[in-house]
Write a protein that holds these residues in place. Structure first.
Motif, PDB file in Angstrom:
ATOM      1  N   SER A  93       0.842  -1.198   0.000  1.00 13.03           N
ATOM      2  CA  SER A  93       0.000   0.000   0.000  1.00 13.03           C
ATOM      3  C   SER A  93       0.872   1.241   0.000  1.00 13.03           C
ATOM      4  N   MET A  94       0.234   2.373  -0.272  1.00  8.48           N
ATOM      5  CA  MET A  94       0.923   3.665  -0.233  1.00  8.48           C
ATOM      6  C   MET A  94      -0.046   4.752   0.205  1.00  8.48           C
ATOM      7  N   ALA A  95       0.508   5.825   0.740  1.00 12.38           N
ATOM      8  CA  ALA A  95      -0.257   7.034   1.042  1.00 12.38           C
ATOM      9  C   ALA A  95       0.650   8.219   0.758  1.00 12.38           C
ATOM     10  N   GLY A 146      -3.048  -0.638   3.472  1.00 17.77           N
ATOM     11  CA  GLY A 146      -2.938   0.392   4.500  1.00 17.77           C
ATOM     12  C   GLY A 146      -3.595   1.696   4.089  1.00 17.77           C
ATOM     13  N   LYS A 147      -3.966   2.515   5.098  1.00 15.83           N
ATOM     14  CA  LYS A 147      -4.528   3.854   4.877  1.00 15.83           C
ATOM     15  C   LYS A 147      -4.158   4.757   6.048  1.00 15.83           C
ATOM     16  N   VAL A 148      -4.474   6.047   5.904  1.00 15.61           N
ATOM     17  CA  VAL A 148      -4.102   7.059   6.890  1.00 15.61           C
ATOM     18  C   VAL A 148      -5.329   7.557   7.650  1.00 15.61           C
ATOM     19  N   ASP A 149      -5.190   7.689   8.985  1.00 19.97           N
ATOM     20  CA  ASP A 149      -6.300   8.221   9.777  1.00 19.97           C
ATOM     21  C   ASP A 149      -6.234   9.749   9.833  1.00 19.97           C
ATOM     22  N   PHE A 180      -0.305   6.179   9.577  1.00 20.14           N
ATOM     23  CA  PHE A 180      -0.448   5.232   8.474  1.00 20.14           C
ATOM     24  C   PHE A 180      -0.653   3.850   9.091  1.00 20.14           C
ATOM     25  N   VAL A 181      -1.848   3.288   8.890  1.00 26.48           N
ATOM     26  CA  VAL A 181      -2.197   1.996   9.482  1.00 26.48           C
ATOM     27  C   VAL A 181      -2.189   0.949   8.370  1.00 26.48           C
TER      28      VAL A 181
END
Length: 290
Positions: free
Chosen positions: A57-59, A102-105, A110-111
């Motif tokens: 994943s990436m953000a 993964g994603k960002v809150d 970054f979770v």
């Protein structure tokens, strides 16, 4: 409703669609092809970058560039130089384990979770990479981590362990990043596929790709399935709202399944798709704060 393929990119394992409001661009990845893609909202002007490991994943980052979960851990990425910088390598439970979705809150964490690539053993964990670049563990005994996302108020964290055929919900403390009170949010039957990539719309409903069964599911906040979309490829992998009005659903797909017994067919496998006319809007994605 209209479903159309907008980029014939033939991703081996297309994942992680990410719409960035600031750039008005759609990003996505090829997990097993080790590549990041970017295009405009109609799939034009495609750019791509190689990465040195399989990518989960990436953000994007607030300060520029991206944060990645590559197979062996967390890394920073510079789009101008295509170079990665290690933040922390993860001591996985075995040689078959790699990082995944993964994603960002809202606070900029970054979770991301890890997975057993044989999809057989509960060797994965869920990790939180803080804005201080410190890694903490949220949960363990995960076989295939997928679909992290939050309710609009960030009080509920959703997460799919694909091989459990379920999406799980946790109470989420946005101030500390702690996830507690794990319970089952919804089940996937044999004809629903396995829960893969997911997102939450502005009404608080969860959208999940039903991989291996050509389905996209929408669940209301109580976990009731309220919509099913039949998709033109078997291996539909992940979903994300984007476009200028956040009302287009972007969908990534696989060129071939990473597990035995699933056969993908058709010339559109591995393409990036968009669904228009759903009458639903998504929520802006946050950027990593570290």
């Amino acid at each position: 409703m209209e479903i159309k393929a907008i980029v014939d990119c033939k991703t081996v394992l297309g994942e992680g669609p990410l719409w960035d409001v600031a750039e008005q661009k759609i990003y996505w990845i090829d997990s097993l092809g080790d590549r990041i893609f970017r295009a405009d909202e109609n799939g034009k002007g495609v750019e791509s970058w190689p990465v040195p490991q399989h990518i989960g994943s990436m953000a994007l980052r607030r300060s520029g560039g991206a944060v990645l979960s590559l197979a062996q851990g967390f890394y920073l990425f510079d789009f101008e130089t295509s170079k990665t910088q290690v933040i922390e390598e993860i001591a996985h439970k075995g040689p078959t384990v790699r990082m995944n979705d993964g994603k960002v809150d809202k606070k900029g964490r970054f979770v991301a979770g890890s997975m057993d690539t044989t999809e057989e053993a509960p060797l994965g964990l869920i990790y939180s990479l803080g804005t201080d670049r410190k890694v903490t563990k949220i949960d363990d005994n995960i076989t295939v981590s997928n679909g992290p996302c939050w309710s609009p108020d960030q009080k509920i964290f959703y997460f799919a362990d694909s091989r459990s055929r379920a999406i799980w919900a946790y109470d989420y403390d946005i101030e500390t990043g702690a996830a507690t009170n794990k319970r089952k949010f919804c089940d996937f039957g044999p004809e629903d596929g396995l829960p893969d990539g997911a997102t939450v719309d502005a009404e608080g409903c969860v959208w999940s790709a039903g991989v291996y069964k050509s389905k996209i599911h929408r669940f209301d906040p109580s976990g009731k399935r309220i919509q099913v979309i039949d998709f033109p490829t078997v291996c539909v992998a992940s979903v994300m709202f984007g476009g200028a009005n956040l009302d287009r659903l972007y969908v990534t797909t696989m060129l071939r399944a990473p597990v035995p017994g699933v056969v993908e067919t058709g010339p559109l496998a591995g393409s990036l798709f968009v669904i228009d006319g759903l009458g639903v809007k998504g929520l802006p994605e946050y950027r990593y704060g570290g």
